[in-house]
Design a protein around this motif. Structure first.
Motif, PDB file in Angstrom:
ATOM      1  N   GLU A 112      -5.120  -1.940  -9.312  1.00 40.19           N
ATOM      2  CA  GLU A 112      -4.689  -0.546  -9.414  1.00 40.19           C
ATOM      3  C   GLU A 112      -3.201  -0.466  -9.733  1.00 40.19           C
ATOM      4  O   GLU A 112      -2.775   0.325 -10.590  1.00 40.19           O
ATOM      5  N   ARG A 150      -6.600  -3.525  -5.155  1.00 36.36           N
ATOM      6  CA  ARG A 150      -5.329  -2.801  -4.998  1.00 36.36           C
ATOM      7  C   ARG A 150      -4.291  -3.327  -5.992  1.00 36.36           C
ATOM      8  O   ARG A 150      -3.523  -2.548  -6.585  1.00 36.36           O
ATOM      9  N   TYR A 151      -4.246  -4.634  -6.164  1.00 38.19           N
ATOM     10  CA  TYR A 151      -3.344  -5.221  -7.154  1.00 38.19           C
ATOM     11  C   TYR A 151      -3.725  -4.753  -8.557  1.00 38.19           C
ATOM     12  O   TYR A 151      -2.847  -4.430  -9.373  1.00 38.19           O
ATOM     13  N   ASP A 185      -8.890   6.071  -0.503  1.00 36.88           N
ATOM     14  CA  ASP A 185      -8.905   5.794  -1.940  1.00 36.88           C
ATOM     15  C   ASP A 185      -9.108   7.071  -2.739  1.00 36.88           C
ATOM     16  O   ASP A 185      -8.442   7.308  -3.753  1.00 36.88           O
ATOM     17  N   LEU A 220       2.117   1.817  -3.397  1.00 41.74           N
ATOM     18  CA  LEU A 220       1.040   2.315  -4.242  1.00 41.74           C
ATOM     19  C   LEU A 220       0.867   3.813  -4.062  1.00 41.74           C
ATOM     20  O   LEU A 220       0.698   4.551  -5.036  1.00 41.74           O
ATOM     21  N   ASN A 276     -12.109   2.370   3.877  1.00 40.22           N
ATOM     22  CA  ASN A 276     -11.137   2.622   2.812  1.00 40.22           C
ATOM     23  C   ASN A 276     -11.452   3.836   1.946  1.00 40.22           C
ATOM     24  O   ASN A 276     -10.587   4.295   1.207  1.00 40.22           O
ATOM     25  N   TYR A 323       1.846  -7.307  -3.501  1.00 42.07           N
ATOM     26  CA  TYR A 323       0.478  -7.841  -3.530  1.00 42.07           C
ATOM     27  C   TYR A 323       0.471  -9.275  -4.075  1.00 42.07           C
ATOM     28  O   TYR A 323      -0.244 -10.143  -3.574  1.00 42.07           O
ATOM     29  N   CYS A 336     -14.095  -0.262  -5.835  1.00 46.31           N
ATOM     30  CA  CYS A 336     -13.710  -0.311  -4.425  1.00 46.31           C
ATOM     31  C   CYS A 336     -14.859   0.135  -3.537  1.00 46.31           C
ATOM     32  O   CYS A 336     -15.073  -0.420  -2.449  1.00 46.31           O
ATOM     33  N   ARG A 348      -5.920   9.259  -2.479  1.00 52.61           N
ATOM     34  CA  ARG A 348      -4.784   8.714  -3.229  1.00 52.61           C
ATOM     35  C   ARG A 348      -4.904   9.026  -4.724  1.00 52.61           C
ATOM     36  O   ARG A 348      -3.942   9.461  -5.360  1.00 52.61           O
ATOM     37  N   TYR A 379      -8.543  -6.075   6.013  1.00 50.06           N
ATOM     38  CA  TYR A 379      -8.007  -6.428   4.689  1.00 50.06           C
ATOM     39  C   TYR A 379      -8.546  -7.794   4.283  1.00 50.06           C
ATOM     40  O   TYR A 379      -8.516  -8.729   5.078  1.00 50.06           O
ATOM     41  N   ASP A 406       0.824  -1.210   0.000  1.00 50.22           N
ATOM     42  CA  ASP A 406       0.000   0.000   0.000  1.00 50.22           C
ATOM     43  C   ASP A 406       0.859   1.262   0.000  1.00 50.22           C
ATOM     44  O   ASP A 406       0.548   2.252  -0.669  1.00 50.22           O
TER      45      ASP A 406
END
Length: 583
Positions: free
Chosen positions: A416, A413-414, A532, A229, A528, A241, A519, A535, A405, A226
């Motif tokens: 992304e 996330r992977y 998100d 990222l 989250n 990830y 997401c 970010r 998680y 994370d």
């Protein structure tokens, strides 16, 4: 030293409440100098810091969800919650106060310093030290990231200090920005003795009051991923990830597709699913009466359940008999001990979940209706995810889980990271119908093969290669053969690339927004959303795109429907909460 001892008493007392397997007597924890003598003392300290983290859960969920677009206040909401919703926090707002963040951080700092002493004095072996030190340091990094997401500029303190008053002194002159903070946290994580989970510690070898703690402790690979990222190191993020996505891949064909693969299956009437999905009974695809939802059971099953273990990576259970008290009944429930202060936003219900189209044409997302939220009256909804284990007829028996998680979040996330690394087609597959629903060719023997890549025998390189082959001739039972994709396991249609995506960069920017919305649909209310949004908006600003307008556009619909003015998010310095401690 009095204040320091009080902090330590907080987490040592928490550890005694949380566990009965670490053998410590009350009189042994009264004096600070008697601690950190044995591995049991070390484990008590670790459980204590996790206990203090559990007390932070309410604040994290409120800040990350109420500041976003998926959650809103009810007419019962406290003044503090109304202020957070409108970004007009007073000097005594309990949710805007960073004290509890620093309680956890300073507990971590003290533990880490004492672990160093224990190791040097041979009270911890190298293996014992490596596991325990890395766990606590990763927790500190996670809490610091949460702190940075909310406040933007924060003091970064890694040495033990005596009191919050000392933190206030730091806050006057030594605050650093979010980008610098993330780089410091990456340096810390990269320098840890190990990123692997506990193996040798009694913390994961026994059950504590009926709870297994394997999922209780932070996953260090995901913390580092994370952070990468956030830092724009997308290949590094994807690599970390992928290490977790590889869980079970080395097992035999019967098990290699279990761990964190977001599986889907076609279920017959009467069969009990062991997958988390929204589905229709086989051969009854167009019959709403055959609608079934096992997706929501991931929030109902105990963390120790074998099926739940395939989804949950990090989760904490609150027991009705032990402190700390589960905080979400009061906030979300409209019965029993619930005060019903927070609810799903009308925008999120109507424009997001209820606006999705299933493969058979039915218009609603099963991850929303009667899963993430429940309608209790016309136009009135409750956040359901945190209430599955609450019985309003027994209002004092408040228990539940903190959701930190899981596989769905990991996939997104992977995706992304893969998207930003230049693989939007792989991101598209993971978000939509999965590997074997996207990458498909016929070989000479007419056996379908599924590998993430651009053609037969030309798979993507690591860490972007996912093998989904399932063939009898030749025989393949590859780990990703049942991967259904995030929308696929929810029985939803794919979000297709528009005709305007004529370049890879067009596709990357399109998928970035698709992933962000997915997401929301997949992990809504789990803590989250604000991170998100920030970010992506922060990334856009760094790339010369207008992240401020993007953030405003995502948030304004919630406020418009609620009849409230959108808070001012016109520049990055206005995104964050003021960093100040309550008087």
């Amino acid at each position: 030293m009095k204040y320091k001892k009080n902090i330590l008493m907080l987490f040592f007392a928490s550890s005694l409440i949380l566990t009965s397997c670490v053998d410590a007597k009350v009189e042994e924890v009264l004096e600070y100098e008697n601690h950190y003598q044995t591995t049991a003392d070390a484990d008590n300290a670790i459980l204590g810091v996790y206990g203090s983290f559990m007390r932070l859960a309410e604040q994290m969920v409120v800040l990350n969800e109420l500041r976003g677009d998926l959650m809103d206040v009810t007419t019962n909401a406290s003044q503090d919650l109304q202020e957070i919703n409108l970004k007009r926090t007073g000097s005594d707002n309990k949710y805007a106060d960073p004290t509890q963040f620093f309680t956890v951080i300073q507990n971590c700092n003290d533990i880490l310093a004492n672990f160093d002493i224990m190791y040097k004095s041979n009270k911890l072996t190298k293996d014992q030290y490596n596991e325990r030190y890395s766990d606590v340091a990763a927790m500190r990094c996670y809490v610091y990231l949460q702190l940075g997401i909310q406040y933007g500029n924060v003091p970064y303190i890694t040495d033990p200090i005596v009191s919050i008053e000392d933190v206030k002194k730091y806050s006057e002159s030594d605050k650093i920005g979010l980008d610098e903070l993330i780089k410091k946290l990456i340096t810390c994580m990269e320098g840890l003795p190990t990123l692997d989970d506990y193996v040798n510690s009694p913390l994961v070898q026994y059950t504590l009051d009926g709870y297994e703690l394997n999922k209780f402790f932070i996953n260090k690979h995901l913390v580092l991923a994370d952070l990468y990222l956030w830092d724009g190191r997308y290949l590094d993020a994807a690599t970390q990830y992928r290490k977790i996505l590889a869980t079970d891949e080395e097992k035999g064909a019967a098990e290699n597709n279990d761990g964190y693969k977001c599986r889907g299956w076609v279920w017959k009437d009467g069969e009990t699913p062991n997958t988390f999905q929204v589905y229709y009974i086989r051969y009854m695809w167009d019959d709403l009466n055959s609608y079934r939802n096992s997706w929501c059971s991931m929030f109902q099953l105990p963390a120790e359940n074998d099926v739940a273990k395939c989804e949950w990576i990090w989760t904490m259970s609150y027991d009705k008999s032990f402190a700390p008290t589960y905080p979400f009944i009061s906030l979300f429930a409209n019965e029993g001990k619930g005060t019903y202060q927070l609810m799903p936003s009308t925008y999120a219900v109507d424009s997001l979940w209820e606006n999705q189209v299933q493969k058979n044409g039915f218009k609603f997302d099963g991850r929303g209706r009667n899963s993430s939220f429940k309608q209790v009256a016309p136009g009135q909804y409750v956040v359901q995810k945190y209430l599955y284990n609450y019985d309003s007829s027994k209002p004092f028996e408040q228990q539940g889980r903190l959701f930190l998680y899981r596989a769905g979040l990991l996939h997104l996330r992977y995706a992304e990271a893969a998207n930003r690394a230049g693989y939007p087609k792989l991101a598209y597959a993971l978000v939509n119908q999965g590997i074997n629903g996207t990458f498909k060719w016929d070989n000479v023997g007419n056996d379908s093969i599924y590998q993430s890549g651009y053609g037969p025998g030309k798979p993507y390189p690591a860490p972007f290669y996912l093998d989904g082959r399932n063939s009898d001739n030749p025989y393949y039972r590859s780990p990703w053969r049942d991967n259904a994709g995030i929308r696929g396991r929810a029985s939803l249609k794919s979000v297709e690339f528009p005709s305007t995506c004529t370049t890879t960069n067009d596709s990357i920017q399109f998928m970035e927004k698709v992933i962000l919305q997915e997401c929301a649909l997949e992990t809504g209310f789990e803590g989250n959303r604000w991170g998100d949004l920030v970010r992506i908006a922060h990334r856009m600003n760094k790339e010369g795109r207008d992240g401020n307008t993007f953030l405003n556009d995502n948030l304004k619909k919630k406020y418009q429907i609620a009849g409230e003015a959108l808070p001012d998010y016109s520049s990055e310095d206005k995104w964050f909460l003021p960093f100040r401690f309550n008087n």
